[in-house]
Every structure is written in structure tokens, then in C-alpha cells.
Design a protein around this motif. Structure first.
Motif, PDB file in Angstrom:
ATOM      1  N   SER A 163      52.585  34.709  52.221  1.00 14.47           N
ATOM      2  CA  SER A 163      51.473  33.754  52.161  1.00 14.47           C
ATOM      3  C   SER A 163      51.239  33.396  50.703  1.00 14.47           C
ATOM      4  CB  SER A 163      50.203  34.362  52.761  1.00 14.47           C
ATOM      5  OG  SER A 163      49.060  33.634  52.364  1.00 14.47           O
ATOM      6  N   GLY A 203      41.269  40.009  51.441  1.00 20.88           N
ATOM      7  CA  GLY A 203      41.210  38.569  51.646  1.00 20.88           C
ATOM      8  C   GLY A 203      42.253  38.039  52.602  1.00 20.88           C
ATOM      9  N   GLU A 204      43.238  38.852  52.968  1.00 21.89           N
ATOM     10  CA  GLU A 204      44.293  38.388  53.873  1.00 21.89           C
ATOM     11  C   GLU A 204      43.746  38.236  55.284  1.00 21.89           C
ATOM     12  OE1 GLU A 204      48.953  39.227  54.816  1.00 21.89           O
ATOM     13  OE2 GLU A 204      47.675  40.981  54.531  1.00 21.89           O
ATOM     14  N   THR A 205      44.056  37.127  55.910  1.00 24.59           N
ATOM     15  CA  THR A 205      43.657  36.857  57.283  1.00 24.59           C
ATOM     16  C   THR A 205      44.844  37.060  58.215  1.00 24.59           C
ATOM     17  OG1 THR A 205      44.242  34.510  57.146  1.00 24.59           O
ATOM     18  CG2 THR A 205      42.011  35.134  56.436  1.00 24.59           C
ATOM     19  N   LEU A 206      44.585  36.994  59.502  1.00 23.04           N
ATOM     20  CA  LEU A 206      45.677  37.079  60.469  1.00 23.04           C
ATOM     21  C   LEU A 206      46.658  35.929  60.283  1.00 23.04           C
ATOM     22  CD1 LEU A 206      43.761  38.162  63.701  1.00 23.04           C
ATOM     23  CD2 LEU A 206      45.431  39.518  62.417  1.00 23.04           C
ATOM     24  N   GLU A 207      46.140  34.774  59.894  1.00 24.11           N
ATOM     25  CA  GLU A 207      47.009  33.619  59.654  1.00 24.11           C
ATOM     26  C   GLU A 207      47.941  33.886  58.463  1.00 24.11           C
ATOM     27  OE1 GLU A 207      43.751  33.483  60.135  1.00 24.11           O
ATOM     28  OE2 GLU A 207      43.749  32.567  62.134  1.00 24.11           O
ATOM     29  N   ASP A 208      47.416  34.517  57.429  1.00 24.33           N
ATOM     30  CA  ASP A 208      48.253  34.873  56.286  1.00 24.33           C
ATOM     31  C   ASP A 208      49.345  35.866  56.697  1.00 24.33           C
ATOM     32  OD1 ASP A 208      46.844  33.375  54.298  1.00 24.33           O
ATOM     33  OD2 ASP A 208      45.288  34.919  54.277  1.00 24.33           O
ATOM     34  N   ARG A 269      35.969  39.422  52.878  1.00 23.77           N
ATOM     35  CA  ARG A 269      36.476  38.562  53.937  1.00 23.77           C
ATOM     36  C   ARG A 269      37.869  39.029  54.327  1.00 23.77           C
ATOM     37  NH1 ARG A 269      40.237  34.967  52.014  1.00 23.77           N
ATOM     38  NH2 ARG A 269      40.005  33.666  53.865  1.00 23.77           N
ATOM     39  N   GLY A 270      38.335  38.546  55.473  1.00 18.65           N
ATOM     40  CA  GLY A 270      39.679  38.865  55.911  1.00 18.65           C
ATOM     41  C   GLY A 270      39.750  40.180  56.653  1.00 18.65           C
ATOM     42  N   MET A 271      40.975  40.687  56.822  1.00 19.78           N
ATOM     43  CA  MET A 271      41.202  41.907  57.586  1.00 19.78           C
ATOM     44  C   MET A 271      40.706  43.128  56.823  1.00 19.78           C
ATOM     45  SD  MET A 271      45.026  41.413  59.208  1.00 19.78           S
ATOM     46  CE  MET A 271      45.865  41.163  57.635  1.00 19.78           C
TER      47      MET A 271
END
Length: 327
Positions: A163, A203-208, A269-271
């Protein structure tokens, strides 16, 4: 003997705890050749002898937010000249009969990759070698071919994430196009590709995370093995030293665990760490079933396997592609 003269030592003197004077690390060029005399080199579990060697001390990049290289000290980097390194390799080869050397560096510099390889090729590349490297733009296909000709059979790359947003957040200093090209070109010249990556950087999301998975599968024919995990908050890493700069709102430090290396944490934010571990588990559960194992006991086994396949002109098995069992 008096322990007070031993640098860098913390010890007990009666009821007192004594902290001896510090000694700064020496440059690697001032250190002697590693001495393996007297060790039972024929009794290690690896099927062939592999000796470790350093091309440098420290990390020439040294900025990744997740890494605690230097462990809280001002980072000092020094490296051997390629001529010095080649001479050390040949001495180990002649003294111990070793034909496999694994560089234990954080990352071998492009300069040494470029200068070392032709020196070894000139003497017939009697030693196969492998080690860690970064996805640097200057790593070209001609350089990779020169590395192979000089005995390189495995490179371990720090992918970490695919990402772009997370790569920038973790100050990785790499970009997707060179990563893609280097994976393809190194595989084309015959070098075993191993990648490191993890889920859950703050800050990493599932989308990332999905972008990383997509990148891996898009390059499944070029990646031979991998090591993955979930983000760990390491003591003295930039993310631990300056958590607010990396989207961490709280680090949980237990005063009773003053020797702790890893810490629990909370992100803005994020995971969180639990979700990152779950993503890791789900990814592992989806990997293709292999008739032959892709995860070996250690990097040394992968390295020896890569060398064996090269010596016998056999194809290197892809990690994410389905294999067909042989009779």
C-alpha cells in the motif's frame, strides 16, 4: 578478574549494581575475520555448512518506523570494501571448505552488490551467497545477472506493505514500480526471491492490507518464499519513540516489565493488533496446499534449497501458485 574493566557490562558488586563505561562500536573494517576454529561445524543440523558473514555494521537506510536497528543508540554505519569482503569469503572457503555464505546484514548496499559480484565471478564463483537487500531503483537486471554470475542464489527483500499510503507512513523509502520490476527480473536471472511483509502498521486499513495481498498474488510466479506476521511495537523503533507521529495514541508500558522488547498499543485509526493478527491468520489459511513445503526451518534451509536447485538446473517452485505433486 576485575569486572570493572569490561566495557558495556552491567554487573553486581556486592549489593551495588555497577554500570561500566561504554565503548563505541568499531568500524567493521577494523574487525578481524570471523574465527570458526574449534566449532563442531560438522554437527549443525543444516545438510551443508553455511557460515555467516557481515558486509556492514548497521543499516545504511535506517529510517523504517517499525525497526529498532541500533536499539536506541545513535546509528553508526560502516561497511567493508568489496575487495576486503571478497578476500574474507575466499579465506573462509579455503580454511573451512565452505561453499555457502549467508550475509547477516540488515541490508547489503547496492555498492557492494555491484562491486563484489564481478570479483567473485572472476575466480569462478566458488561460493554461493545470499542475504537481505532493499528494493532500490538502482538494482537493475544487468546488476542482478552480475550477482547471479558471482554466486548469489537468494535475496531476502523487505516488502513490508504494498500500500503506497502505508509505505509512506512507515518511511520505507521504496516504491511499487521498482519492487515489481526487481521481483520479476531477479527471478528471471535465477535468484530465489524471499519477501518479508506484515499487517497492522498503525493506520493500516483492511483495504491497505488487501493491496498487499493483491500485489503478492500479482507476482506469484516470481516469489519463492515469504515470512509474514503482524506489526510489533518494538522498543526504540521510531514508532515507539514518537508514537504520535505514526498515529499511535497510547503505548501500554508495564513498569514491572522493564526489560520488555514489545509493547501493546492503541491506534488512532485503522486495524488494531488483534485485527492485524486475524488478517495474518486468514491469509495463511488461504495459501495453496503444497506437496512440498515452502516454509523451512530457517532462512539457511531456503538458501541451501535455492543453491541446490540452481546446481541441478531445476526450476524454483513459486510460493503462491498451486503445484502438482511429482510421482
Amino acid at each position: 578478574r576485575d569486572l570493572g574493566n569490561v566495557p558495556n557490562l552491567i554487573h553486581r558488586d556486592g549489593e551495588r549494581i555497577v554500570v561500566n563505561a561504554r565503548k563505541e562500536p568499531e568500524k567493521i573494517s577494523d574487525l578481524p575475520l570471523p574465527d570458526f576454529d574449534g566449532l563442531p561445524l560438522d554437527r549443525y543440523l543444516a545438510p551443508k555448512l553455511v557460515l555467516p558473514l557481515l558486509t556492514a555494521r548497521g543499516c545504511y537506510f535506517g529510517k523504517c518506523a517499525f525497526c529498532n536497528v541500533g536499539y536506541g543508540e545513535a546509528e553508526s554505519f560502516s561497511q567493508l570494501r568489496a575487495e576486503h569482503l571478497a578476500a574474507q569469503m575466499m579465506t573462509l572457503h579455503e580454511r573451512y571448505g565452505v561453499r555457502h555464505i549467508f550475509f547477516a546484514d540488515e541490508a547489503i548496499t547496492p555498492r557492494n552488490l555491484r562491486a563484489l559480484s564481478p570479483l567473485l565471478a572472476e575466480v569462478g564463483a566458488p561460493v554461493h551467497w545470499g542475504g537481505c537487500a532493499r528494493f532500490e531503483k538502482v538494482v537493475s537486471k544487468p546488476l542482478l545477472q552480475s550477482m547471479y554470475d558471482g554466486g548469489c542464489r537468494m535475496i531476502l527483500f523487505g516488502l513490508e506493505s504494498a500500500s503506497e499510503a502505508i509505505m509512506q507512513a512507515m518511511v520505507k523509502g521504496t516504491e511499487l514500480p521498482p519492487m515489481s520490476r526487481i521481483l520479476r527480473e531477479s527471478a528471471e536471472v535465477g535468484i530465489w526471491n524471499h519477501t518479508f511483509f506484515f499487517f497492522g502498521f498503525p493506520g493500516e486499513t483492511l483495504e491497505d492490507a488487501q493491496q498487499t495481498v493483491n500485489f503478492l498474488y500479482a507476482h506469484k510466479h516470481y516469489i519463492n518464499s515469504a515470512a509474514l506476521g503482524a506489526f510489533l511495537m518494538e522498543r526504540y523503533s521510531p514508532a515507539h519513540v514518537a508514537p504520535q507521529s505514526f498515529g499511535v495514541k497510547l503505548i501500554l508500558e508495564d513498569p514491572d516489565k522493564d526489560l520488555a522488547i514489545y509493547f501493546d498499543y492503541e491506534v488512532e485509526r485503522g486495524m488494531d493488533d488483534r485485527m492485524a493478527s486475524l488478517v495474518e491468520e486468514r491469509f495463511l489459511a488461504t495459501l495453496p496446499i503444497k506437496p512440498y513445503p515452502q516454509f523451512y526451518v530457517s532462512d539457511v534451509y531456503r538458501f541451501l534449497y535455492a543453491s541446490h536447485l540452481s546446481e541441478h538446473g531445476l526450476a524454483r517452485p513459486p510460493w503462491l501458485a498451486q503445484e502438482t505433486a511429482m510421482a
